[in-house]
Design a protein around this motif. Structure first.
Motif, PDB file in Angstrom:
ATOM      1  N   GLY A  26       0.891  -1.221   0.047  1.00 41.76           N
ATOM      2  CA  GLY A  26      -0.113  -0.127  -0.098  1.00 41.76           C
ATOM      3  C   GLY A  26       0.751   1.381   0.068  1.00 41.76           C
ATOM      4  O   GLY A  26       0.302   2.540   0.305  1.00 41.76           O
ATOM      5  N   GLY A  27       2.057   1.242  -0.319  1.00 37.13           N
ATOM      6  CA  GLY A  27       2.760   2.340  -0.326  1.00 37.13           C
ATOM      7  C   GLY A  27       2.952   3.123  -1.553  1.00 37.13           C
ATOM      8  O   GLY A  27       2.001   3.212  -2.472  1.00 37.13           O
ATOM      9  N   VAL A  28       3.831   3.605  -2.011  1.00 34.72           N
ATOM     10  CA  VAL A  28       4.101   4.651  -3.174  1.00 34.72           C
ATOM     11  C   VAL A  28       5.193   4.217  -4.237  1.00 34.72           C
ATOM     12  O   VAL A  28       6.299   3.921  -3.672  1.00 34.72           O
ATOM     13  N   VAL A  29       4.938   4.263  -5.326  1.00 38.57           N
ATOM     14  CA  VAL A  29       5.778   3.955  -6.351  1.00 38.57           C
ATOM     15  C   VAL A  29       5.991   4.867  -7.289  1.00 38.57           C
ATOM     16  O   VAL A  29       5.325   5.474  -7.843  1.00 38.57           O
ATOM     17  N   ARG A  30       7.483   5.273  -7.505  1.00 35.97           N
ATOM     18  CA  ARG A  30       7.476   6.402  -8.429  1.00 35.97           C
ATOM     19  C   ARG A  30       8.365   6.119  -9.484  1.00 35.97           C
ATOM     20  O   ARG A  30       9.275   5.448  -9.261  1.00 35.97           O
ATOM     21  N   ARG A  31       8.029   6.542 -10.762  1.00 36.39           N
ATOM     22  CA  ARG A  31       8.875   6.165 -11.964  1.00 36.39           C
ATOM     23  C   ARG A  31       8.892   7.492 -12.908  1.00 36.39           C
ATOM     24  O   ARG A  31       8.078   8.095 -12.877  1.00 36.39           O
ATOM     25  N   SER A  32      10.006   7.568 -13.657  1.00 36.15           N
ATOM     26  CA  SER A  32      10.025   8.729 -14.534  1.00 36.15           C
ATOM     27  C   SER A  32       9.048   8.572 -15.741  1.00 36.15           C
ATOM     28  O   SER A  32       8.964   7.420 -16.216  1.00 36.15           O
ATOM     29  N   ALA A  33       8.512   9.622 -15.989  1.00 31.47           N
ATOM     30  CA  ALA A  33       7.304   9.453 -17.221  1.00 31.47           C
ATOM     31  C   ALA A  33       7.911   9.125 -18.406  1.00 31.47           C
ATOM     32  O   ALA A  33       7.464   8.133 -19.214  1.00 31.47           O
ATOM     33  N   LYS A  34       9.209   9.480 -18.604  1.00 34.14           N
ATOM     34  CA  LYS A  34      10.158   9.088 -19.828  1.00 34.14           C
ATOM     35  C   LYS A  34      10.168   7.768 -19.699  1.00 34.14           C
ATOM     36  O   LYS A  34      10.142   6.869 -21.073  1.00 34.14           O
ATOM     37  N   TRP A  35      10.662   6.985 -18.601  1.00 29.09           N
ATOM     38  CA  TRP A  35      10.977   5.790 -18.594  1.00 29.09           C
ATOM     39  C   TRP A  35      10.082   4.841 -18.763  1.00 29.09           C
ATOM     40  O   TRP A  35       9.672   4.025 -19.425  1.00 29.09           O
ATOM     41  N   VAL A  36       8.766   5.087 -18.198  1.00 24.50           N
ATOM     42  CA  VAL A  36       7.590   4.359 -18.326  1.00 24.50           C
ATOM     43  C   VAL A  36       7.105   4.702 -19.863  1.00 24.50           C
ATOM     44  O   VAL A  36       6.871   3.493 -20.216  1.00 24.50           O
ATOM     45  N   GLU A  37       7.412   5.635 -20.294  1.00 29.73           N
ATOM     46  CA  GLU A  37       6.879   5.618 -21.805  1.00 29.73           C
ATOM     47  C   GLU A  37       7.829   4.764 -22.692  1.00 29.73           C
ATOM     48  O   GLU A  37       7.130   4.105 -23.456  1.00 29.73           O
ATOM     49  N   ARG A  38       9.070   4.690 -22.456  1.00 27.28           N
ATOM     50  CA  ARG A  38       9.949   3.984 -23.262  1.00 27.28           C
ATOM     51  C   ARG A  38       9.741   2.365 -22.902  1.00 27.28           C
ATOM     52  O   ARG A  38       9.819   1.754 -23.918  1.00 27.28           O
ATOM     53  N   GLU A  39       9.560   2.067 -21.840  1.00 23.32           N
ATOM     54  CA  GLU A  39       9.269   0.740 -21.485  1.00 23.32           C
ATOM     55  C   GLU A  39       8.028  -0.129 -21.698  1.00 23.32           C
ATOM     56  O   GLU A  39       8.186  -1.029 -22.235  1.00 23.32           O
ATOM     57  N   VAL A  40       6.833   0.634 -21.367  1.00 20.10           N
ATOM     58  CA  VAL A  40       5.719   0.169 -21.672  1.00 20.10           C
ATOM     59  C   VAL A  40       4.553   1.055 -22.319  1.00 20.10           C
ATOM     60  O   VAL A  40       3.450   0.530 -22.844  1.00 20.10           O
ATOM     61  N   GLY A  41       4.886   2.389 -22.208  1.00 21.54           N
ATOM     62  CA  GLY A  41       3.980   3.299 -22.934  1.00 21.54           C
ATOM     63  C   GLY A  41       3.137   3.708 -21.696  1.00 21.54           C
ATOM     64  O   GLY A  41       2.712   3.204 -20.954  1.00 21.54           O
ATOM     65  N   ARG A  42       2.746   5.147 -21.965  1.00 25.63           N
ATOM     66  CA  ARG A  42       1.679   5.796 -20.830  1.00 25.63           C
ATOM     67  C   ARG A  42       0.314   5.079 -20.692  1.00 25.63           C
ATOM     68  O   ARG A  42       0.011   4.655 -19.589  1.00 25.63           O
ATOM     69  N   CYS A  59       4.188  14.876 -11.467  1.00 30.93           N
ATOM     70  CA  CYS A  59       4.818  16.175 -11.077  1.00 30.93           C
ATOM     71  C   CYS A  59       6.068  15.914 -11.405  1.00 30.93           C
ATOM     72  O   CYS A  59       6.863  15.121 -11.060  1.00 30.93           O
ATOM     73  N   GLY A  60       6.610  17.048 -11.965  1.00 32.51           N
ATOM     74  CA  GLY A  60       7.978  17.244 -12.530  1.00 32.51           C
ATOM     75  C   GLY A  60       8.651  16.051 -13.321  1.00 32.51           C
ATOM     76  O   GLY A  60       9.730  15.525 -12.980  1.00 32.51           O
ATOM     77  N   GLY A  61       7.527  15.444 -14.209  1.00 37.13           N
ATOM     78  CA  GLY A  61       8.098  14.411 -14.905  1.00 37.13           C
ATOM     79  C   GLY A  61       8.217  13.027 -14.344  1.00 37.13           C
ATOM     80  O   GLY A  61       8.772  12.124 -14.775  1.00 37.13           O
ATOM     81  N   GLN A  62       7.691  12.986 -13.186  1.00 34.85           N
ATOM     82  CA  GLN A  62       7.684  11.831 -12.535  1.00 34.85           C
ATOM     83  C   GLN A  62       6.089  11.210 -12.095  1.00 34.85           C
ATOM     84  O   GLN A  62       5.379  12.169 -12.036  1.00 34.85           O
ATOM     85  N   LEU A  63       5.973   9.992 -12.390  1.00 35.43           N
ATOM     86  CA  LEU A  63       4.716   9.476 -12.067  1.00 35.43           C
ATOM     87  C   LEU A  63       4.531   8.754 -10.748  1.00 35.43           C
ATOM     88  O   LEU A  63       5.582   8.021 -10.575  1.00 35.43           O
ATOM     89  N   ILE A  64       3.588   9.300 -10.043  1.00 40.03           N
ATOM     90  CA  ILE A  64       3.772   8.601  -8.658  1.00 40.03           C
ATOM     91  C   ILE A  64       2.253   7.890  -8.314  1.00 40.03           C
ATOM     92  O   ILE A  64       1.400   8.354  -8.485  1.00 40.03           O
ATOM     93  N   VAL A  65       2.659   6.810  -8.086  1.00 36.78           N
ATOM     94  CA  VAL A  65       1.401   5.789  -7.940  1.00 36.78           C
ATOM     95  C   VAL A  65       1.268   5.403  -6.473  1.00 36.78           C
ATOM     96  O   VAL A  65       2.183   4.958  -5.809  1.00 36.78           O
ATOM     97  N   ILE A  66      -0.005   5.709  -5.869  1.00 36.62           N
ATOM     98  CA  ILE A  66      -0.264   5.543  -4.503  1.00 36.62           C
ATOM     99  C   ILE A  66      -1.007   4.061  -4.679  1.00 36.62           C
ATOM    100  O   ILE A  66      -2.029   4.068  -5.181  1.00 36.62           O
TER     101      ILE A  66
END
Length: 76
Positions: A26-42, A59-66
């Motif tokens: 139930g924590g938080v996962v943070r990944r770069s939006a660019k990395w996500v786009e490159r690896e799997v697509g947004r 926020c700031g190019g980061q995707l934060i998943v709660i």
């Protein structure tokens, strides 16, 4: 040149992200939006977040998943 031999398939990448301890507890996962786009697509990543009932903010190019299905309230 990028080494494509060491890249994981998109489904494996998603499984890896959501098998992290933070995601499982139930924590938080943070990944770069660019990395996500490159690896799997947004779109695919967003669909995976929705499928799990989690919340995602950007926020700031980061995707934060709660990684919690509870309600979300933005305080400030």
């Amino acid at each position: 040149m990028e080494d494509f031999k060491n890249r994981i398939d998109p489904d494996g990448w998603v499984r890896l992200v959501f098998s992290a301890k933070a995601a499982r507890t139930g924590g938080v996962v943070r990944r770069s939006a660019k990395w996500v786009e490159r690896e799997v697509g947004r779109k695919k990543f967003e669909a995976e977040v929705r499928k799990r009932g989690f919340h995602m903010i950007e926020c700031g190019g980061q995707l934060i998943v709660i990684c919690n299905k509870g309600g979300l309230r933005v305080v400030c």
